[in-house]
Design a protein around this motif. Sequence first.
Motif, PDB file in Angstrom:
ATOM      1  N   ALA A  72      -7.109 -10.676  -4.762  1.00 59.62           N
ATOM      2  CA  ALA A  72      -8.401 -10.785  -5.446  1.00 59.62           C
ATOM      3  C   ALA A  72      -8.491  -9.712  -6.526  1.00 59.62           C
ATOM      4  CB  ALA A  72      -9.546 -10.618  -4.454  1.00 59.62           C
ATOM      5  N   ASP A  73      -7.757  -8.604  -6.334  1.00 56.48           N
ATOM      6  CA  ASP A  73      -7.687  -7.563  -7.368  1.00 56.48           C
ATOM      7  C   ASP A  73      -6.243  -7.087  -7.487  1.00 56.48           C
ATOM      8  OD1 ASP A  73      -8.195  -5.579  -9.217  1.00 56.48           O
ATOM      9  OD2 ASP A  73      -8.953  -4.139  -7.744  1.00 56.48           O
ATOM     10  N   GLY A  74      -5.354  -8.035  -7.696  1.00 58.84           N
ATOM     11  CA  GLY A  74      -3.954  -7.706  -7.954  1.00 58.84           C
ATOM     12  C   GLY A  74      -3.273  -6.900  -6.855  1.00 58.84           C
ATOM     13  N   GLY A  75      -3.744  -7.014  -5.611  1.00 61.72           N
ATOM     14  CA  GLY A  75      -3.113  -6.285  -4.517  1.00 61.72           C
ATOM     15  C   GLY A  75      -3.865  -5.018  -4.131  1.00 61.72           C
ATOM     16  N   TYR A  76      -4.831  -4.604  -4.959  1.00 58.58           N
ATOM     17  CA  TYR A  76      -5.658  -3.441  -4.596  1.00 58.58           C
ATOM     18  C   TYR A  76      -6.762  -3.865  -3.619  1.00 58.58           C
ATOM     19  CZ  TYR A  76      -3.112  -0.439  -7.757  1.00 58.58           C
ATOM     20  OH  TYR A  76      -2.111   0.295  -8.355  1.00 58.58           O
ATOM     21  N   ASP A  77      -6.574  -5.017  -3.024  1.00 57.50           N
ATOM     22  CA  ASP A  77      -7.432  -5.513  -1.945  1.00 57.50           C
ATOM     23  C   ASP A  77      -6.472  -5.721  -0.764  1.00 57.50           C
ATOM     24  OD1 ASP A  77      -6.351  -7.459  -3.836  1.00 57.50           O
ATOM     25  OD2 ASP A  77      -7.363  -9.045  -2.706  1.00 57.50           O
ATOM     26  N   ASN A 115     -10.243   3.655  -0.542  1.00 60.60           N
ATOM     27  CA  ASN A 115     -11.689   3.519  -0.764  1.00 60.60           C
ATOM     28  C   ASN A 115     -12.243   2.246  -0.163  1.00 60.60           C
ATOM     29  OD1 ASN A 115     -14.261   4.337  -2.127  1.00 60.60           O
ATOM     30  ND2 ASN A 115     -13.926   2.338  -3.089  1.00 60.60           N
ATOM     31  N   HIS A 116     -11.402   1.197  -0.160  1.00 61.44           N
ATOM     32  CA  HIS A 116     -11.874  -0.107   0.305  1.00 61.44           C
ATOM     33  C   HIS A 116     -10.710  -0.875   0.908  1.00 61.44           C
ATOM     34  CE1 HIS A 116     -10.976   0.024  -4.067  1.00 61.44           C
ATOM     35  NE2 HIS A 116     -10.099  -0.896  -3.719  1.00 61.44           N
ATOM     36  N   THR A 117     -11.022  -1.817   1.794  1.00 62.10           N
ATOM     37  CA  THR A 117      -9.992  -2.737   2.286  1.00 62.10           C
ATOM     38  C   THR A 117     -10.214  -4.078   1.595  1.00 62.10           C
ATOM     39  OG1 THR A 117     -11.311  -3.711   4.061  1.00 62.10           O
ATOM     40  CG2 THR A 117     -10.149  -1.657   4.580  1.00 62.10           C
ATOM     41  N   PHE A 212       2.763   9.565  -2.441  1.00 60.21           N
ATOM     42  CA  PHE A 212       1.664   8.595  -2.455  1.00 60.21           C
ATOM     43  C   PHE A 212       0.839   8.745  -3.730  1.00 60.21           C
ATOM     44  CE2 PHE A 212       2.772   9.449   1.892  1.00 60.21           C
ATOM     45  CZ  PHE A 212       2.749   8.197   2.496  1.00 60.21           C
ATOM     46  N   ARG A 213       0.467   7.613  -4.292  1.00 60.03           N
ATOM     47  CA  ARG A 213      -0.515   7.600  -5.369  1.00 60.03           C
ATOM     48  C   ARG A 213      -1.816   7.155  -4.708  1.00 60.03           C
ATOM     49  NH1 ARG A 213      -3.931   3.351  -7.592  1.00 60.03           N
ATOM     50  NH2 ARG A 213      -4.306   3.792  -9.779  1.00 60.03           N
ATOM     51  N   VAL A 214      -2.864   7.933  -4.886  1.00 56.67           N
ATOM     52  CA  VAL A 214      -4.096   7.685  -4.141  1.00 56.67           C
ATOM     53  C   VAL A 214      -5.130   7.021  -5.045  1.00 56.67           C
ATOM     54  CG1 VAL A 214      -5.899   8.714  -2.736  1.00 56.67           C
ATOM     55  CG2 VAL A 214      -3.573   9.673  -2.689  1.00 56.67           C
ATOM     56  N   ASP A 215      -5.418   5.762  -4.733  1.00 56.14           N
ATOM     57  CA  ASP A 215      -6.306   4.935  -5.547  1.00 56.14           C
ATOM     58  C   ASP A 215      -7.755   5.412  -5.436  1.00 56.14           C
ATOM     59  OD1 ASP A 215      -6.369   2.295  -7.046  1.00 56.14           O
ATOM     60  OD2 ASP A 215      -7.824   1.837  -5.476  1.00 56.14           O
ATOM     61  N   VAL A 216      -8.440   5.464  -6.561  1.00 54.47           N
ATOM     62  CA  VAL A 216      -9.877   5.831  -6.622  1.00 54.47           C
ATOM     63  C   VAL A 216     -10.176   7.020  -5.694  1.00 54.47           C
ATOM     64  CG1 VAL A 216     -12.121   4.766  -7.018  1.00 54.47           C
ATOM     65  CG2 VAL A 216     -10.199   3.305  -6.586  1.00 54.47           C
ATOM     66  N   ALA A 217      -9.379   8.071  -5.851  1.00 53.11           N
ATOM     67  CA  ALA A 217      -9.459   9.207  -4.922  1.00 53.11           C
ATOM     68  C   ALA A 217     -10.821   9.895  -4.951  1.00 53.11           C
ATOM     69  CB  ALA A 217      -8.370  10.217  -5.265  1.00 53.11           C
ATOM     70  N   ALA A 280      -3.546  12.005  -7.337  1.00 49.89           N
ATOM     71  CA  ALA A 280      -4.860  11.376  -7.245  1.00 49.89           C
ATOM     72  C   ALA A 280      -5.153  10.558  -8.489  1.00 49.89           C
ATOM     73  CB  ALA A 280      -5.937  12.451  -7.116  1.00 49.89           C
ATOM     74  N   GLU A 281      -5.631   9.330  -8.280  1.00 46.74           N
ATOM     75  CA  GLU A 281      -6.255   8.615  -9.386  1.00 46.74           C
ATOM     76  C   GLU A 281      -7.733   8.967  -9.313  1.00 46.74           C
ATOM     77  OE1 GLU A 281      -7.386   4.248 -11.130  1.00 46.74           O
ATOM     78  OE2 GLU A 281      -7.779   4.841  -9.083  1.00 46.74           O
ATOM     79  N   ALA A 282      -8.168   9.897 -10.156  1.00 46.80           N
ATOM     80  CA  ALA A 282      -9.559  10.354 -10.113  1.00 46.80           C
ATOM     81  C   ALA A 282     -10.082  10.399 -11.542  1.00 46.80           C
ATOM     82  CB  ALA A 282      -9.643  11.736  -9.471  1.00 46.80           C
ATOM     83  N   ASN A 340      -0.839   2.267 -18.179  1.00 46.87           N
ATOM     84  CA  ASN A 340      -0.716   1.847 -16.780  1.00 46.87           C
ATOM     85  C   ASN A 340      -1.264   0.427 -16.661  1.00 46.87           C
ATOM     86  OD1 ASN A 340      -3.542   1.953 -16.413  1.00 46.87           O
ATOM     87  ND2 ASN A 340      -3.483   4.090 -15.752  1.00 46.87           N
ATOM     88  N   HIS A 341      -1.400  -0.065 -15.431  1.00 44.65           N
ATOM     89  CA  HIS A 341      -1.788  -1.459 -15.241  1.00 44.65           C
ATOM     90  C   HIS A 341      -3.283  -1.705 -15.459  1.00 44.65           C
ATOM     91  CE1 HIS A 341      -2.912   0.616 -11.657  1.00 44.65           C
ATOM     92  NE2 HIS A 341      -3.562  -0.442 -11.212  1.00 44.65           N
ATOM     93  N   ASP A 342      -4.024  -0.671 -15.825  1.00 40.87           N
ATOM     94  CA  ASP A 342      -5.475  -0.812 -16.004  1.00 40.87           C
ATOM     95  C   ASP A 342      -5.920  -0.701 -17.462  1.00 40.87           C
ATOM     96  OD1 ASP A 342      -6.063  -1.097 -13.269  1.00 40.87           O
ATOM     97  OD2 ASP A 342      -6.168   1.072 -12.969  1.00 40.87           O
ATOM     98  N   VAL A 343      -5.007  -0.364 -18.364  1.00 37.22           N
ATOM     99  CA  VAL A 343      -5.439  -0.098 -19.743  1.00 37.22           C
ATOM    100  C   VAL A 343      -4.590  -0.883 -20.745  1.00 37.22           C
ATOM    101  CG1 VAL A 343      -6.267   2.229 -19.170  1.00 37.22           C
ATOM    102  CG2 VAL A 343      -3.926   1.940 -20.012  1.00 37.22           C
ATOM    103  N   GLY A 429     -10.692  -8.267 -19.187  1.00 41.17           N
ATOM    104  CA  GLY A 429      -9.988  -7.556 -18.115  1.00 41.17           C
ATOM    105  C   GLY A 429      -8.589  -7.130 -18.497  1.00 41.17           C
ATOM    106  N   ARG A 430      -7.767  -6.886 -17.457  1.00 37.94           N
ATOM    107  CA  ARG A 430      -6.536  -6.128 -17.631  1.00 37.94           C
ATOM    108  C   ARG A 430      -5.256  -6.951 -17.558  1.00 37.94           C
ATOM    109  NH1 ARG A 430      -8.515  -2.782 -12.609  1.00 37.94           N
ATOM    110  NH2 ARG A 430      -8.952  -4.968 -12.107  1.00 37.94           N
ATOM    111  N   ASP A 431      -5.357  -8.270 -17.633  1.00 38.10           N
ATOM    112  CA  ASP A 431      -4.133  -9.071 -17.473  1.00 38.10           C
ATOM    113  C   ASP A 431      -3.131  -8.883 -18.612  1.00 38.10           C
ATOM    114  OD1 ASP A 431      -4.676 -10.337 -14.977  1.00 38.10           O
ATOM    115  OD2 ASP A 431      -6.177 -11.567 -15.988  1.00 38.10           O
TER     116      ASP A 431
HETATM  117  C1  GLC Z   1      -7.766   1.567  -9.297  1.00 42.02           C
HETATM  118  C2  GLC Z   1      -6.616   0.657  -9.651  1.00 42.02           C
HETATM  119  C3  GLC Z   1      -7.166  -0.612 -10.179  1.00 42.02           C
HETATM  120  C4  GLC Z   1      -8.020  -1.258  -9.114  1.00 42.02           C
HETATM  121  C5  GLC Z   1      -9.092  -0.299  -8.605  1.00 42.02           C
HETATM  122  C6  GLC Z   1      -9.681  -0.772  -7.318  1.00 42.02           C
HETATM  123  O1  GLC Z   1      -8.503   1.943 -10.400  1.00 42.02           O
HETATM  124  O2  GLC Z   1      -5.762   1.302 -10.538  1.00 42.02           O
HETATM  125  O3  GLC Z   1      -6.162  -1.497 -10.597  1.00 42.02           O
HETATM  126  O4  GLC Z   1      -8.634  -2.403  -9.623  1.00 42.02           O
HETATM  127  O5  GLC Z   1      -8.565   0.967  -8.337  1.00 42.02           O
HETATM  128  O6  GLC Z   1      -8.771  -0.629  -6.268  1.00 42.02           O
END
Ligand code: GLC
Length: 554
Positions: A72-77, A115-117, A212-217, A280-282, A340-343, A429-431
């Motif tokens: 639903a969010d490219g695997g970040y779910d 941050n979320h599952t 580890f890269r920590v998403d939305v840290a 950290a991704e912060a 990165n994959h978001d920009v 979006g980011r596609d």
């Molecule tokens: C991060 C990821 C992004 C994702 C978001 C929610 O910002 O880099 O791709 O959509 O977190 O997990």
Amino acid sequence: MTEPVRERLDLSSKDPNWWRQAVVYQVYPRSFADADGDGLGDLRGITRRLNHLAALGVDALWLSPFYPSELADGGYDVADYRDVDPRLGTLDDFDALAAEAHRLGLKVIVDLVPNHTSHQHVWFREALAAGPGSPARDRYVFREGRGPHGELPPTDWQSVFGGSAWQRVPDGQWYLHLFAPQQPDLNWANEQVRADFRSTLRFWSDRGVDGFRVDVAHALAKDLTEPLRDLGAPELSGEEALGEFPPGTHPFYDRDEVHEIYRDWRKVLDAYRPPRMAVAEAWVPGARRALYARPDELGQAFNFEYLQAGWDAQELRQVIAGSLADARAAGASATWVLSNHDVIRHASRLMLPPGTDENAWLLTGGHAPRVDEAAGLRRARAATLLMLALPGSSYVYQGEELGLPEVADLPVEVLQDPIWEQTGRVRKGRDGCRVPLPWTTTGPSYGFGTGGAWLPQPEWFAQYAVQAQDEVEGSTLEFYRTALRLRRKLQEGESLVWADDSPAGVLDFARTEGWRCVTNLSDTAVDLPPGEVLLSSGPLEDGRLGPDTTVWIA
Ligand code: GLC
């Protein structure tokens, strides 16, 4: 301008500081290489192509999520943090990937999404089934709604992807999702949540991952004291508004309590030899961001101010100097990232006139303004060579070593990013930066796989393919390879010294006695400082440094 191959720096697994000045290559697994021909990249595809990374000369790869997910969010779910999505492979495939990477001298970093599952995670299913007030609901953030029948969301908090951050469930309660509704936020005040993530850190560390890269840290700790506070205006939900709040007091971003979590994790990571690194991704500005990178926390934090800076000498110098000072004060090493994959890929983004609304630009398919691709590539190469000269770690995103521009004109019918629907089709979006990579100049998906690609690749991808650039003098791929080889040889220490006599629009600094980096961001050619040119991001102009060009000088 090729350089003799030099021995690799000692990045042996025993060195606990290997990450402090590493070059890390981000693999977006769905779009890297597809071994089974289903159109979706997979782990076996990555393993087969690891020699590309070794030949490039990076130190590590970071894998964006490959866990079970409905995408639903490219695997970040993530539906299960300790498994592999069956479409991407198996745990055995992961082990084979890690073993081959290590054999090639590459470290492996995996993405952790705390941050979320996914709403498909067993915990969320249990929470829905167990009902209001249950321990299962306490792992998430469930609340009653407002209004006479609870029909209004509990607060005015907005999702990053657009719309309310609350979703109602059939029994009438609402749950918090800072991202898509399929991504319910976890409650980090819950001890089971904390314990489970410690287990996940151990699970992957035991399997040999190096970091580890920590998403939305910066979002894990939330102010959930009752009654929950409204923010008062939709824009206050964004990180851009953090400056409007006394530090540490926004209800869900960058709260002081978040640091306890990372101090706890550091103990887990330090129990390994060598200790596992983390980044950290912060999306938090300046010195506050550096706090996540303290040695007793994660060690590094992505520096997005560098990515967000305009192509402007003064602004970049300020950001570089500030970032180095912040990292030093925190006892951390700095980080740099351009794509990165978001920009929007930096070969396109850096050419957008200052002030361009990037969302609107994507909606016009990159036609307003139209980006000159040759000029974009020239600027991107200059920016990259500047980045690679900076002290600290550089993170590069798959495809930038090919000079790929953004695919800005994807037809809306193929878009997969939840941002498109959640903003009511206002933001594309980011596609455009996630289109599967071109490896060969011909073939059904330019060598990505045998069965097409989950996002359509434009015909012009052929000219950027690895095959079109491999061993071709002057190609962007060879340019990256040479730069990375030289960087290994030249890099020492973690500081730089600015030249104080550089002309306006020129960035000029020395890394070590024998290594100087000069970038011309002005629109006229300037004289080169004395010394031997080791590498140039583009041709020199009669022995002078032309606009949008970087040189390394010894
Ligand atoms: C991060 C990821 C992004 C994702 C978001 C929610 O910002 O880099 O791709 O959509 O977190 O997990």
